[in-house]
Scaffold this motif. Structure first.
Motif, PDB file in Angstrom:
ATOM      1  N   ILE A  80       0.851  -1.185   0.000  1.00 57.32           N
ATOM      2  CA  ILE A  80       0.000   0.000   0.000  1.00 57.32           C
ATOM      3  C   ILE A  80       0.890   1.239   0.000  1.00 57.32           C
ATOM      4  CG2 ILE A  80      -1.968  -1.069   1.167  1.00 57.32           C
ATOM      5  CD1 ILE A  80      -0.908   0.242   3.785  1.00 57.32           C
ATOM      6  N   GLY A  81       0.297   2.387  -0.254  1.00 58.64           N
ATOM      7  CA  GLY A  81       1.027   3.639  -0.173  1.00 58.64           C
ATOM      8  C   GLY A  81       0.867   4.273   1.200  1.00 58.64           C
ATOM      9  N   ASN A  82       1.685   5.261   1.475  1.00 59.24           N
ATOM     10  CA  ASN A  82       1.591   6.001   2.733  1.00 59.24           C
ATOM     11  C   ASN A  82       0.579   7.136   2.547  1.00 59.24           C
ATOM     12  OD1 ASN A  82       2.165   6.838   5.345  1.00 59.24           O
ATOM     13  ND2 ASN A  82       3.795   8.221   4.674  1.00 59.24           N
ATOM     14  N   ASP A  83      -0.691   6.742   2.367  1.00 59.57           N
ATOM     15  CA  ASP A  83      -1.748   7.715   2.080  1.00 59.57           C
ATOM     16  C   ASP A  83      -3.023   7.312   2.817  1.00 59.57           C
ATOM     17  OD1 ASP A  83      -2.620   5.533   0.540  1.00 59.57           O
ATOM     18  OD2 ASP A  83      -1.728   6.337  -1.293  1.00 59.57           O
ATOM     19  N   ASP A  84      -4.033   8.147   2.692  1.00 64.22           N
ATOM     20  CA  ASP A  84      -5.283   7.908   3.422  1.00 64.22           C
ATOM     21  C   ASP A  84      -5.932   6.583   3.020  1.00 64.22           C
ATOM     22  OD1 ASP A  84      -5.012  10.235   4.828  1.00 64.22           O
ATOM     23  OD2 ASP A  84      -6.349  11.423   3.544  1.00 64.22           O
ATOM     24  N   ALA A  85      -5.904   6.262   1.721  1.00 69.35           N
ATOM     25  CA  ALA A  85      -6.519   5.020   1.250  1.00 69.35           C
ATOM     26  C   ALA A  85      -5.796   3.805   1.842  1.00 69.35           C
ATOM     27  CB  ALA A  85      -6.488   4.959  -0.272  1.00 69.35           C
ATOM     28  N   GLY A  86      -4.463   3.854   1.874  1.00 68.64           N
ATOM     29  CA  GLY A  86      -3.690   2.762   2.446  1.00 68.64           C
ATOM     30  C   GLY A  86      -3.981   2.586   3.927  1.00 68.64           C
ATOM     31  N   LYS A  87      -4.066   3.702   4.649  1.00 70.39           N
ATOM     32  CA  LYS A  87      -4.363   3.645   6.085  1.00 70.39           C
ATOM     33  C   LYS A  87      -5.764   3.104   6.331  1.00 70.39           C
ATOM     34  CE  LYS A  87      -1.164   7.436   7.004  1.00 70.39           C
ATOM     35  NZ  LYS A  87      -1.022   8.890   7.218  1.00 70.39           N
ATOM     36  N   ARG A  88      -6.694   3.449   5.442  1.00 68.39           N
ATOM     37  CA  ARG A  88      -8.058   2.947   5.586  1.00 68.39           C
ATOM     38  C   ARG A  88      -8.101   1.427   5.373  1.00 68.39           C
ATOM     39  NH1 ARG A  88     -13.226   5.352   5.414  1.00 68.39           N
ATOM     40  NH2 ARG A  88     -12.254   7.383   5.058  1.00 68.39           N
ATOM     41  N   PHE A 109       4.537   4.716  -3.610  1.00 71.69           N
ATOM     42  CA  PHE A 109       3.440   3.971  -4.236  1.00 71.69           C
ATOM     43  C   PHE A 109       2.107   4.607  -3.862  1.00 71.69           C
ATOM     44  CE2 PHE A 109       0.375   0.372  -4.134  1.00 71.69           C
ATOM     45  CZ  PHE A 109       0.512  -0.078  -5.434  1.00 71.69           C
ATOM     46  N   GLN A 110       1.219   4.732  -4.833  1.00 73.56           N
ATOM     47  CA  GLN A 110      -0.126   5.238  -4.559  1.00 73.56           C
ATOM     48  C   GLN A 110      -1.071   4.053  -4.385  1.00 73.56           C
ATOM     49  OE1 GLN A 110      -1.941   7.636  -7.647  1.00 73.56           O
ATOM     50  NE2 GLN A 110      -3.454   8.475  -6.244  1.00 73.56           N
ATOM     51  N   THR A 111      -1.709   3.992  -3.232  1.00 72.36           N
ATOM     52  CA  THR A 111      -2.667   2.920  -2.984  1.00 72.36           C
ATOM     53  C   THR A 111      -3.722   2.898  -4.083  1.00 72.36           C
ATOM     54  OG1 THR A 111      -2.331   3.154  -0.605  1.00 72.36           O
ATOM     55  CG2 THR A 111      -4.297   1.972  -1.321  1.00 72.36           C
ATOM     56  N   ILE A 112      -4.034   1.713  -4.585  1.00 79.36           N
ATOM     57  CA  ILE A 112      -4.984   1.570  -5.686  1.00 79.36           C
ATOM     58  C   ILE A 112      -6.409   1.811  -5.177  1.00 79.36           C
ATOM     59  CG2 ILE A 112      -5.891   0.012  -7.447  1.00 79.36           C
ATOM     60  CD1 ILE A 112      -3.162  -1.523  -7.155  1.00 79.36           C
ATOM     61  N   GLN A 113      -7.090   2.760  -5.816  1.00 77.00           N
ATOM     62  CA  GLN A 113      -8.478   3.063  -5.493  1.00 77.00           C
ATOM     63  C   GLN A 113      -9.327   3.023  -6.764  1.00 77.00           C
ATOM     64  OE1 GLN A 113      -9.682   6.220  -2.540  1.00 77.00           O
ATOM     65  NE2 GLN A 113      -7.611   6.932  -2.984  1.00 77.00           N
ATOM     66  N   LYS A 114     -10.511   2.456  -6.657  1.00 78.09           N
ATOM     67  CA  LYS A 114     -11.465   2.465  -7.763  1.00 78.09           C
ATOM     68  C   LYS A 114     -12.759   3.082  -7.258  1.00 78.09           C
ATOM     69  CE  LYS A 114      -9.543  -1.578 -10.117  1.00 78.09           C
ATOM     70  NZ  LYS A 114      -9.815  -2.919 -10.688  1.00 78.09           N
ATOM     71  N   SER A 115     -13.133   4.210  -7.850  1.00 78.02           N
ATOM     72  CA  SER A 115     -14.357   4.916  -7.448  1.00 78.02           C
ATOM     73  C   SER A 115     -15.416   4.721  -8.525  1.00 78.02           C
ATOM     74  CB  SER A 115     -14.075   6.406  -7.256  1.00 78.02           C
ATOM     75  OG  SER A 115     -13.112   6.605  -6.245  1.00 78.02           O
ATOM     76  N   ARG A 116     -16.558   4.223  -8.120  1.00 75.99           N
ATOM     77  CA  ARG A 116     -17.663   3.982  -9.048  1.00 75.99           C
ATOM     78  C   ARG A 116     -18.782   4.972  -8.745  1.00 75.99           C
ATOM     79  NH1 ARG A 116     -15.126  -0.618  -7.649  1.00 75.99           N
ATOM     80  NH2 ARG A 116     -14.614  -2.132  -9.283  1.00 75.99           N
TER      81      ARG A 116
END
Length: 253
Positions: A80-88, A109-116
């Motif tokens: 994961i990345g050191n970002d809000d998505a990774g922490k979540r 690294f940017q944590t992978i997010q998919k928004s629908r």
């Protein structure tokens, strides 16, 4: 049917004592739901009035969630990345009782997010927004992940590889893991992606969909005969104990 249900319940009961490693691309799925009542005056696009928003574990993290839902013990392995998505993702995994000892943070690294974005009343997806790194995962992070997996695999009841082709699963890891799986007769289940078709070896079960199976086998699947030919070729090619081809509305073979 009663006998089949009894066997299924027995498997599920025993599953609670199992400990699995789930290896793959950890993701966060975001769902934005709303109502479309008009078109925008700025461009010919719908205006969505947001009603609710939800975040769920996605990718390999969803597999972890499913195993916990069935009562199994599980260790998540990925990046994961050191970002809000990774922490979540980390927070939710811990909350459901999964081990995050195999989750490594890569600052670049940017944590992978998919928004629908989904519109009512027909639950129609308007657009999907993907956030992910263009750069490959740092080699030092992949090395730490690989060393952790090889150390822990022998002490678990099985390994699940949930490959989305985003870099956590790669040739060097698959080669090292295949050697261990073969030598120690480990249970290994693989959900494959085309980026690694040439690298899978010795899975207990591997589960391509119909189009993945056709591409991996180099056979145009048109009917049951070509389907079975592709399946037989993939058993040999991947040295698999079993190949399960998912077929959408047609079920699975």
């Amino acid at each position: 049917q009663t006998d089949s249900m009894s066997k299924l319940l027995d498997i599920l009961a025993r599953f609670k004592g199992a400990h699995l490693l789930v290896i793959g691309d950890l993701m966060l799925d975001r769902f934005v739901l709303g109502d479309v009542e008009r078109l925008s005056p700025e461009a010919p696009v719908p205006v969505l009035r947001v009603v609710s928003e939800e975040r769920r574990l996605g990718g390999a993290a969803n597999v972890v969630h499913n195993i916990r839902s069935l009562g199994g013990q599980v260790t998540a392995c990925g990046v994961i990345g050191n970002d809000d998505a990774g922490k979540r993702i980390l927070g939710v995994l811990r909350r459901i009782g999964a081990s995050t000892a195999g989750v490594f943070t890569d600052r670049k690294f940017q944590t992978i997010q998919k928004s629908r974005i989904i519109a009512s009343p027909h639950h129609q997806q308007i657009v999907r927004l993907d956030r992910e790194s263009r750069e490959p995962i740092h080699s030092a992070t992949l090395k730490r992940l690989r060393e952790f997996i090889l150390d822990r695999a022998a002490r678990c009841d099985g390994v699940v590889i949930s490959d989305y082709g985003k870099g956590s699963v790669h040739a060097e890891l698959l080669a090292a893991l295949a050697a261990q799986v073969s030598k120690q007769k480990l249970l290994c289940v693989v959900d494959p992606k085309k980026e690694n078709f040439s690298h899978y070896r010795f899975p207990t079960l591997i589960t391509p969909n119909k189009s993945e199976a056709a591409e991996a086998a180099g056979i145009d699947i048109r009917d049951d005969k070509s389907l079975h030919a592709a399946g037989a070729k993939l058993v040999r090619q991947w040295r698999a104990q079993g190949v399960l081809i998912t077929r959408g509305a047609e079920g699975m073979s």
